[in-house]
Design an enzyme around this catalytic site. Sequence first.
Site, PDB file in Angstrom:
ATOM      1  N   ARG A   1      -9.741 -16.007  -2.466  1.00  0.00           N
ATOM      2  CA  ARG A   1      -8.756 -16.420  -3.711  1.00  0.00           C
ATOM      3  C   ARG A   1      -8.416 -15.218  -4.524  1.00  0.00           C
ATOM      4  NH1 ARG A   1     -12.342 -20.766  -6.844  1.00  0.00           N
ATOM      5  NH2 ARG A   1     -10.501 -20.274  -8.114  1.00  0.00           N
TER       6      ARG A   1
ATOM      7  N   ASP B   1     -16.868 -23.097  -3.106  1.00  0.00           N
ATOM      8  CA  ASP B   1     -16.839 -23.284  -4.578  1.00  0.00           C
ATOM      9  C   ASP B   1     -16.287 -24.680  -4.812  1.00  0.00           C
ATOM     10  OD1 ASP B   1     -17.655 -20.866  -5.197  1.00  0.00           O
ATOM     11  OD2 ASP B   1     -15.779 -20.084  -5.364  1.00  0.00           O
TER      12      ASP B   1
ATOM     13  N   ARG C   1     -21.621 -20.767   0.600  1.00  0.00           N
ATOM     14  CA  ARG C   1     -21.057 -21.504   0.033  1.00  0.00           C
ATOM     15  C   ARG C   1     -19.640 -21.583  -0.355  1.00  0.00           C
ATOM     16  NH1 ARG C   1     -24.919 -18.818  -5.205  1.00  0.00           N
ATOM     17  NH2 ARG C   1     -26.965 -19.313  -3.909  1.00  0.00           N
TER      18      ARG C   1
END
Length: 250
Positions: free
Chosen positions: A199, A52, A50
């Site tokens: 991140r 974001d 995935r």
Amino acid sequence: MTRIRLTLAYDGTDFSGWQLQPHDRTVQGDLEKALGRILGHSPRVHGSGRTDSGVHAMGQVCHFDCPPERADIPWQRALNSMLPTDIRVLESARVPEMFHARYSATGKIYEYVLWHTREFCLPQRRRFVWACGSVDYSLMLAGADALLGEHDFAAFQNVGTPVKSTVRTVSDISFRTGLSEHETVWRFEANGFLKQMVRNIVGCLVACGRGRITPQEVRGLLKGRNRMAAPATAPPQGLSLASVLYSSEK
């Protein structure tokens, strides 16, 4: 059924991430709709992982199954004629049935772009960079050294997808000059990444580059395994999934 592998690029700005959402626009959702228009039904698309909301990709990999008699469709051209302009199919290929975009992957490479002047940010780059201001690259690299190798990255995982283990092996953290003299592109390669791990690492390294934490404190964060003790998460728009690694391609 015949399995088809796709490599995708997308601008994640206007998507609520990769994964299907009941009321929001997603990359997986748009791709399955386009496949439905071609095949008459929407096959489930399986991604390598995935991304974001707001995160981009230059090398997302996914697969789907289709009837053998439809396998020779020129998928790249057909899908690109159906998809919105912020998603593009870069490659398509038949693959063995045992191939799985997620479970066959041996690693991933992400890139994160930093913009280093607060005087301005080019309008053309604002959707793809974090305008973090000036930093000391040597301090950032010293902090990165603490993260190389096999570690428990619990302190760099945000709440989300449950995992059996938070141990990952980071093989490379490096940077190069970007499209502008004000940009640096930071490269992260690992055998896998936790939710928002890149991140969180970027947020930590920028804090190092600003002198707010020391490289030694980065080592302490790893040992402490406490996400609440670590610096804030970097914003999504600077991040892009650059490529997915598979053992057959090494």
